[in-house]
Structure formats: C-alpha cells, structure tokens
Design a protein around this motif. Structure first.
Motif, PDB file in Angstrom:
ATOM      1  N   PHE A  39       0.997  -1.220   0.160  1.00  0.00           N
ATOM      2  CA  PHE A  39      -0.038  -0.039   0.034  1.00  0.00           C
ATOM      3  C   PHE A  39       0.913   1.122   0.089  1.00  0.00           C
ATOM      4  CE2 PHE A  39      -1.992   3.287   2.853  1.00  0.00           C
ATOM      5  CZ  PHE A  39      -2.829   3.808   2.042  1.00  0.00           C
ATOM      6  N   ASP A  40       1.812   1.395   1.003  1.00  0.00           N
ATOM      7  CA  ASP A  40       2.676   2.470   1.001  1.00  0.00           C
ATOM      8  C   ASP A  40       3.520   2.802  -0.398  1.00  0.00           C
ATOM      9  OD1 ASP A  40       4.718   4.297   1.805  1.00  0.00           O
ATOM     10  OD2 ASP A  40       6.031   2.448   2.235  1.00  0.00           O
ATOM     11  N   PHE A  41       4.091   1.612  -0.747  1.00  0.00           N
ATOM     12  CA  PHE A  41       4.730   1.810  -2.041  1.00  0.00           C
ATOM     13  C   PHE A  41       4.115   2.099  -3.292  1.00  0.00           C
ATOM     14  CE2 PHE A  41       8.071   0.462  -5.249  1.00  0.00           C
ATOM     15  CZ  PHE A  41       9.163   1.189  -4.568  1.00  0.00           C
ATOM     16  N   LYS A  42       2.906   1.266  -3.454  1.00  0.00           N
ATOM     17  CA  LYS A  42       1.987   1.793  -4.735  1.00  0.00           C
ATOM     18  C   LYS A  42       1.380   3.157  -4.515  1.00  0.00           C
ATOM     19  CE  LYS A  42       0.950  -2.936  -6.122  1.00  0.00           C
ATOM     20  NZ  LYS A  42       1.312  -2.568  -7.468  1.00  0.00           N
ATOM     21  N   LEU A  43       1.172   3.800  -3.370  1.00  0.00           N
ATOM     22  CA  LEU A  43       0.556   4.998  -3.120  1.00  0.00           C
ATOM     23  C   LEU A  43       1.550   6.216  -3.675  1.00  0.00           C
ATOM     24  CD1 LEU A  43      -1.828   6.081  -1.609  1.00  0.00           C
ATOM     25  CD2 LEU A  43      -0.484   6.680   0.598  1.00  0.00           C
ATOM     26  N   HIS A  44       2.695   5.601  -3.437  1.00  0.00           N
ATOM     27  CA  HIS A  44       4.001   6.598  -3.965  1.00  0.00           C
ATOM     28  C   HIS A  44       4.373   6.553  -5.147  1.00  0.00           C
ATOM     29  CE1 HIS A  44       4.052   7.254   0.273  1.00  0.00           C
ATOM     30  NE2 HIS A  44       4.127   8.473   0.353  1.00  0.00           N
ATOM     31  N   GLN A  45       3.824   5.730  -6.039  1.00  0.00           N
ATOM     32  CA  GLN A  45       4.267   5.437  -7.340  1.00  0.00           C
ATOM     33  C   GLN A  45       3.473   6.445  -8.352  1.00  0.00           C
ATOM     34  OE1 GLN A  45       3.984   0.868  -7.510  1.00  0.00           O
ATOM     35  NE2 GLN A  45       5.985   1.197  -8.759  1.00  0.00           N
ATOM     36  N   LYS A  46       2.649   6.907  -8.329  1.00  0.00           N
ATOM     37  CA  LYS A  46       1.731   8.024  -8.677  1.00  0.00           C
ATOM     38  C   LYS A  46       1.097   8.853  -7.828  1.00  0.00           C
ATOM     39  CE  LYS A  46      -2.211   6.717 -11.156  1.00  0.00           C
ATOM     40  NZ  LYS A  46      -3.087   6.404 -11.873  1.00  0.00           N
ATOM     41  N   LEU A  47       0.360   9.948  -8.335  1.00  0.00           N
ATOM     42  CA  LEU A  47      -0.409  10.967  -7.665  1.00  0.00           C
ATOM     43  C   LEU A  47      -1.807  10.549  -7.249  1.00  0.00           C
ATOM     44  CD1 LEU A  47      -0.270  13.419  -5.934  1.00  0.00           C
ATOM     45  CD2 LEU A  47      -0.889  14.544  -7.923  1.00  0.00           C
ATOM     46  N   TYR A  48      -2.196  10.080  -6.174  1.00  0.00           N
ATOM     47  CA  TYR A  48      -3.460  10.127  -5.950  1.00  0.00           C
ATOM     48  C   TYR A  48      -3.959  11.139  -5.111  1.00  0.00           C
ATOM     49  CZ  TYR A  48      -2.311   5.064  -7.264  1.00  0.00           C
ATOM     50  OH  TYR A  48      -1.991   4.276  -8.012  1.00  0.00           O
ATOM     51  N   GLU A  49      -5.089  11.921  -5.519  1.00  0.00           N
ATOM     52  CA  GLU A  49      -5.361  13.171  -5.084  1.00  0.00           C
ATOM     53  C   GLU A  49      -6.588  13.343  -4.042  1.00  0.00           C
ATOM     54  OE1 GLU A  49      -4.787  16.643  -7.736  1.00  0.00           O
ATOM     55  OE2 GLU A  49      -5.072  14.907  -9.547  1.00  0.00           O
ATOM     56  N   THR A  50      -7.169  12.203  -3.893  1.00  0.00           N
ATOM     57  CA  THR A  50      -8.438  12.235  -3.022  1.00  0.00           C
ATOM     58  C   THR A  50      -8.216  11.105  -2.038  1.00  0.00           C
ATOM     59  OG1 THR A  50      -9.697  10.999  -4.400  1.00  0.00           O
ATOM     60  CG2 THR A  50      -9.990  13.398  -4.892  1.00  0.00           C
ATOM     61  N   GLU A  51      -8.930  11.163  -0.832  1.00  0.00           N
ATOM     62  CA  GLU A  51      -9.176  10.332   0.229  1.00  0.00           C
ATOM     63  C   GLU A  51      -9.772   8.857  -0.337  1.00  0.00           C
ATOM     64  OE1 GLU A  51     -10.445  11.167   4.234  1.00  0.00           O
ATOM     65  OE2 GLU A  51     -11.006  13.278   3.206  1.00  0.00           O
ATOM     66  N   TYR A  52     -10.674   9.153  -1.367  1.00  0.00           N
ATOM     67  CA  TYR A  52     -11.487   7.971  -2.180  1.00  0.00           C
ATOM     68  C   TYR A  52     -10.319   7.434  -2.969  1.00  0.00           C
ATOM     69  CZ  TYR A  52     -14.249   5.710  -5.647  1.00  0.00           C
ATOM     70  OH  TYR A  52     -14.620   4.650  -6.555  1.00  0.00           O
TER      71      TYR A  52
END
Length: 655
Positions: A532-545
């Motif tokens: 989760f941590d690594f994939k979260l930082h592989q591109k920009l996710y802009e919302t809580e959703y």
C-alpha cells in the motif's frame, strides 16, 4: 564526557536556536572562503557544525514525543520552521556542493574509503535537495519542505489527541472476566461506590481489551474507535501526497517511490514490488489455512462470521489451546527491571559490553540512564524509557542523540541514544510486568541502539545509523529479536518477581513453539502495509477516495480477510505520514531477510550464544555503521547473498 539531558530552558529554545543557526551559517561562510579546501580543513569542520545543531535540537523534538504538553508542542512548532529553513538553505547551497565535488575530484587518491563514502553520500544528498536548480525552484522546495514537516507533525498530533480523547467505561464484570489480573488492575477504578473498568486507545489498554474482552460488541466498539481515529488526517494525507509529488517532480523524478529508492539498497520499483509479491505468493496458502483454523475454532462460540475485531481475541484463545500460552502466567516472570538486568548480562556475554546505571538526569522519573563500557572503557550512554504515559506518543522507537566520531582536534565524541517503549506501567502494588512481545520489542529497539552506539567510525556523517540505507536499517534490530526466543537467553532474566523462580524449560518451549503461530497471517499484514505504501507513492493519488482504492486493491490481492469498510487504517499510518518510511515501509521485510539469514549462522553453528560469531557480527556490522554499503558488509559477514527462503524458514512458512 557526556552532555546532560537538560531542557530547563525550553521556553527559550527558539531564540537559542536562532543564535546557534546564525553562528553555524557564519562558520560555514568562513569555511567557503578557504582557497585550498581539503577534507581536513573543510569537510571535517562542516560535519561538526551539523552535529552541533543536531545535538541541540534532538532533546527539544524528543521531549514533544515523550512528555507532550502545550509548551512542548509550541516550542516544536516554533523551532520547526527555523530548522527546516536552515537545512533547506544548507542543502541547496551550490557553493558547498561544488566544494565537496572539488575535494572528491582533487583528492580521490589520498582519501580513505570512509572519507570517500562521506563525500559520495553528501554529494548525492545535495543533488536530491535541488542544489543544482534555479532560485525559483529552490525557493519552492524550501516552501514544500517546511509545509511537509508541519503536516507530518500535525498528523502525529491529531493521532495523539484522538488517542487521548477516547475512553470506554465498562461496569459489568462479565465483560472483563477474561482479562489478565494485571490488565484488570490497570483498568479498575471506583465511582459512586461501584467498581468500573476504563479502557483507552493507549496501546497496553487497547490491546488488553481487543485480546481478552469477552463482550463482542465492546470489542467492536474499541476496535472501531481505534481504526477511525483522527479522520481529519485524511485531508492531511491528500496534501502530503500532493506536496511530495510536486517536490520530487521538481527534482527530476517520476514519482516519490523512485526518489525514495535513490538512497536505498533496493535499486528499482519493480524489484521492490516483485519482492513483496513473492512473499505474499509464498505465504498466502498457509495464511488461508491459518484463518480457516481460526474460523473453525470460533464456531465453538457460535461465531460463524469472524470479523477483524474478533481476530486478536480468538487468536489468543486458540494459541492458548494449542500451546498453553497464558500471558498472565508469564508476565510475573518478565518484570521490567529483571528483564533489563538479564538482557544486559546477555549483551555482556555475547558482545563484551557492560551497562552501568547512572544518576544522570532524564525527562521522567521512570527513565533509567546507563553508561556502556567495553574492556573497562566507557564508550556510550543510553536512556531507557519503557512505561506508557498519557503524555507519550504510542509505539516504540530508538532515537539517536550524539554520534561517535573523532573531531578535528583528534578527540573522541562518545555516542548517546534513547530507547522508548509503551509497556504496562508500574502501579503502587505491582511493578511493570511485561508480555513476551514487549521483551521482543525491547530487543528490537536495543538492536537499533547498539548499531548506533557501538560504532567506531571516525566520521559522524557515516557513523552509527547515519548514512545507513533506510531499507537495511532494520537489519540489526530484527536480528537481535531472534535471541528473545532462545532458551539460554530467556533463562538469564525470566525469573518470577516475587519468588525468584526461573521460567521452566516447558514454559519456554511453549513460547518458542508458539513463535510462528499465524506467522503467515502476520507476514501478509506487513506485506499489505508495505505494498500500500509503495504503490501509493508510485503515482499521484489526489483524494481520500483514491487513497482508499489503492488500499482496497492491495488488500484484494494479498489479504485473506478484509476489514470493515469503516476501517481507515491509513489515517493512523504514522510510519509513512509522520515518520521516515514513505515508500520505504517494505524495508522491514527487506531487512528481515538479512537478519534471518545472519541468524541462521548461529543456528548452523549449533550454539545460539556463540560469542565468536557475535563478536564477528559486532566488528563487521555494528562497528562499521554507515561507512560501507550493507550488502558488502553482509557478504563480509556471511560469505553469501541473502535468501528470502531463510526468512520463510525461520517463520515456519516453508520447511
């Protein structure tokens, strides 16, 4: 010999820091005027200036975590912009960068390997700080760094406030009847002539009810409170991700994960994802078996739909049924002082280091301060703060204060560090009695501390844990954990605090046999966090959703049981949003492969308390700190490349 811990002048910290930073900046300006710069006349004093700033700041930031109050938070928030601005200005100073480059180029043949490593790391870090960029981009990076520091602190403070604001009061003994007496004693209070029990989200209290609470509805109540803490952190996560993405784009990286790996042992994003997915693949079938066994066991209580808030409760009951592990039976054998003294005896036996209690000042009366000596010579100091308090941040950690190094006048600077835990506190009639898990945590944090304190590297910038790649910094801590399951080691301190009786071989065997209970479920949980941590930082996710969707997709791939929809684990994931583990949480498993493989040397030798091997480990891994890359040190120690299968074997996942 050692600087004393003293924050009596805390309210003046901001003005004192301003003076220190101005002095430091002026001293660096003077160094830059030197015409013929060398390692001795430029790098060495530059290094010492940085150490001096760190020595001043560490206690100020530390006290906010261990003795939190309005004044500590105020001082932290006053000092944070000052140090952020200073560090950004230094790290973006092109003159310092070019001076280091010149010394590297001009003196490459005369520099020793440690000095070369210092320059290599510093030049890399200057590039990562954007020193080569134009002023507009530098100014923006400065803004981003400050804002990210503020957001991280806010994330942590929100979590602490939410943790402290919750209480669950129970007045029915039936709902607490299964709790161990020591946990019950901590929860018990009298009100209006009636006995009641209070549970909070402080870790010892939360764990007590989620593990032993008889009332399923109450278990869900406290579980829900815990995993929905600080909902405002959802918006902070959005902002942190956006600012980090902008920062690394300015520095020329595609994403934050790529930026993170530039200072780690792992080389590519694909390598990390492949490593984690391999662990998940090899552990998932066994994890399904472990969950099925738990579900079958829970059916005896007519629970046909096992939920997340049932896992700890039924796992503990099943573990007790299979291995006869009763934590309440064990805790009198793990009295805090007895554990510490026996632990010190073990460390003396294998590493030839001695711990001596001092009367040095600390931040709380429950904190003990020890001087560490080797061959009769004092070499380091450690502060040990183990009991939970309401004003202390949750979790356990090691914090380094001073580093070992030889200064420009040829004098030794001795290292110091803090170990912090949140173990059950002592009460008037009961000392602090630990779970075996607490003992393992103590070994873990001491592993970090010894990595820092036993360093003999003369350069502060690569001494101790300084300069150690983040994905291998957990190697020494996890390595030491394994000894907490050894019979000979446990017998050094597992003694009943009232009778002096040593824990029996049979009781120790039960702990050892239970070590790998649900190890596959535990591993998949860590892989879930890491992916989760690594994939979260592989591109920009802009919302809580979008953040939630990343977490859900990872869970769908690696987990065998998903939590309820209301679970907002991410809002409490302080390792990556308020600590240094962003795009690096995989480091725990990455380093665990090294630690398991290294521990196999002791197993294969036929003697876990193998002093010859332990001293070899101390001399190669611990004393070298960050002065050499860990993959080289590991090969020097073991004469082989690390294997994932060592970890899976030691965890009982494969045979």
């Amino acid at each position: 010999m050692f600087n004393e811990f003293n924050i009596s002048n805390l309210e003046n910290a901001k003005s004192n820091l301003e003076v220190l930073l101005t002095t430091s900046k002026n001293e660096i300006d003077e160094l830059l005027k030197i015409e013929n710069k060398t390692y001795e006349n430029f790098v060495k004093p530059y290094e010492e200036i940085g150490e001096r700033v760190n020595e001043f700041l560490t206690p100020i930031f530390h006290i906010d975590s261990v003795k939190n109050s309005e004044i500590t938070t105020k001082v932290y928030e006053e000092c944070l912009p000052l140090i952020s601005d200073y560090e950004t200005n230094i790290s973006q100073n092109d003159n310092i960068y070019r001076s280091l480059k010149d010394i590297q180029d001009n003196y490459s043949t005369s520099l020793n390997d440690i000095q070369k490593k210092v320059l290599e790391n510093e030049i890399r870090d200057f590039k990562l700080s954007g020193c080569h960029l134009n002023n507009e981009k530098k100014d923006r990076l400065k803004e981003l760094n400050l804002k990210l520091s503020e957001l991280s602190h806010k994330f942590s403070q929100n979590l602490l406030n939410a943790t402290n604001s919750y209480e669950m009061i129970i007045d029915n003994y039936e709902d607490v009847k299964e709790l161990p007496q020591s946990d019950l004693a901590l929860a018990k209070f009298e009100e209006d002539g009636k006995t009641k029990y209070k549970f909070t989200l402080q870790m010892p209290s939360y764990l007590a009810y989620i593990t032993y609470g008889s009332n399923r509805e109450k278990r869900e109540e406290i579980y829900k409170a815990y995993c929905t803490r600080a909902p405002e952190n959802g918006k902070i996560i959005e902002e942190i991700l956006k600012l980090k993405y902008e920062k690394v784009n300015i520095l020329g990286f595609d994403n934050y994960a790529q930026y993170s790996l530039s200072t780690k042992m792992a080389k590519t994003e694909e390598e990390v994802v492949r490593f984690l997915e391999e662990l998940a693949l090899k552990g998932k079938d066994k994890a399904k078996e472990e969950l099925k066994e738990l579900e079958e066991y829970a059916k005896e209580d007519n629970i046909t739909n096992l939920k997340s808030y049932d896992l700890a409760y039924y796992s503990e009951k099943l573990k007790k049924a299979k291995y006869d592990i009763d934590q309440e039976y064990y805790r009198p054998f793990f009295e805090q002082n007895s554990v510490l003294n026996g632990f010190f005896n073990f460390l003396n036996e294998v590493f030839n280091i001695k711990f001596t209690l001092t009367d040095a000042k600390a931040w709380d009366t429950t904190v003990n301060v020890y001087d560490i000596s080797e061959d009769g010579k004092t070499i380091a100091r450690i502060y040990i703060d183990l009991q939970s308090r309401k004003d202390k941040r949750g979790g356990a950690w090691m914090n380094n204060w001073h580093s070992y190094y030889i200064n420009s006048k040829g004098k030794e600077q001795l290292p110091t560090a803090y170990i912090v835990g949140n173990f059950p506190p002592a009460k008037d009639d009961t000392p602090s009695l630990l779970r075996h898990d607490d003992v393992v945590t103590l070994f873990h944090e001491m592993g970090h501390a010894l990595h820092h304190l036993l360093s003999k590297v003369p350069e502060a910038l690569v001494s101790g844990i300084s300069g150690v790649a983040w994905d291998v910094v957990e190697f020494p801590s996890q390595f030491l954990e394994y000894f907490a399951y050894d019979k000979e080691v446990l017998k050094l301190f597992a003694k009943h605090y009232e009778t002096g009786e040593v824990l029996s071989d049979e009781a120790i065997d039960r702990i050892i046999n239970a070590k790998n209970f649900q190890s596959s479920l535990g591993m998949l949980r860590q892989v879930e966090f890491a992916l989760f941590d690594f994939k979260l930082h592989q591109k920009l996710y802009e919302t809580e959703y979008e953040v939630q969707k990343v977490l859900d997709s990872v869970r769908d791939k690696v987990s065998v049981m998903n939590p309820p929809k209301y679970n907002k684990f991410q809002n409490g994931f302080s390792h990556i949003f308020a600590g240094g583990y962003a795009a690096g949480y995989y480091s725990y498993k990455w380093a665990e492969v090294l630690s398991a493989d290294a521990f196999f040397m002791f197993i294969d030798s036929g003697k876990v308390l193998n002093k010859e091997l332990a001293v070899k480990y101390k001399n190669i891994i611990l004393k070298n700190g960050g002065s050499k890359d860990m993959d080289k040190l590991f090969f020097e120690l073991t004469n082989r490349e690390p294997s994932v299968d060592s970890l899976l074997k030691i965890d009982g996942i494969i045979s």
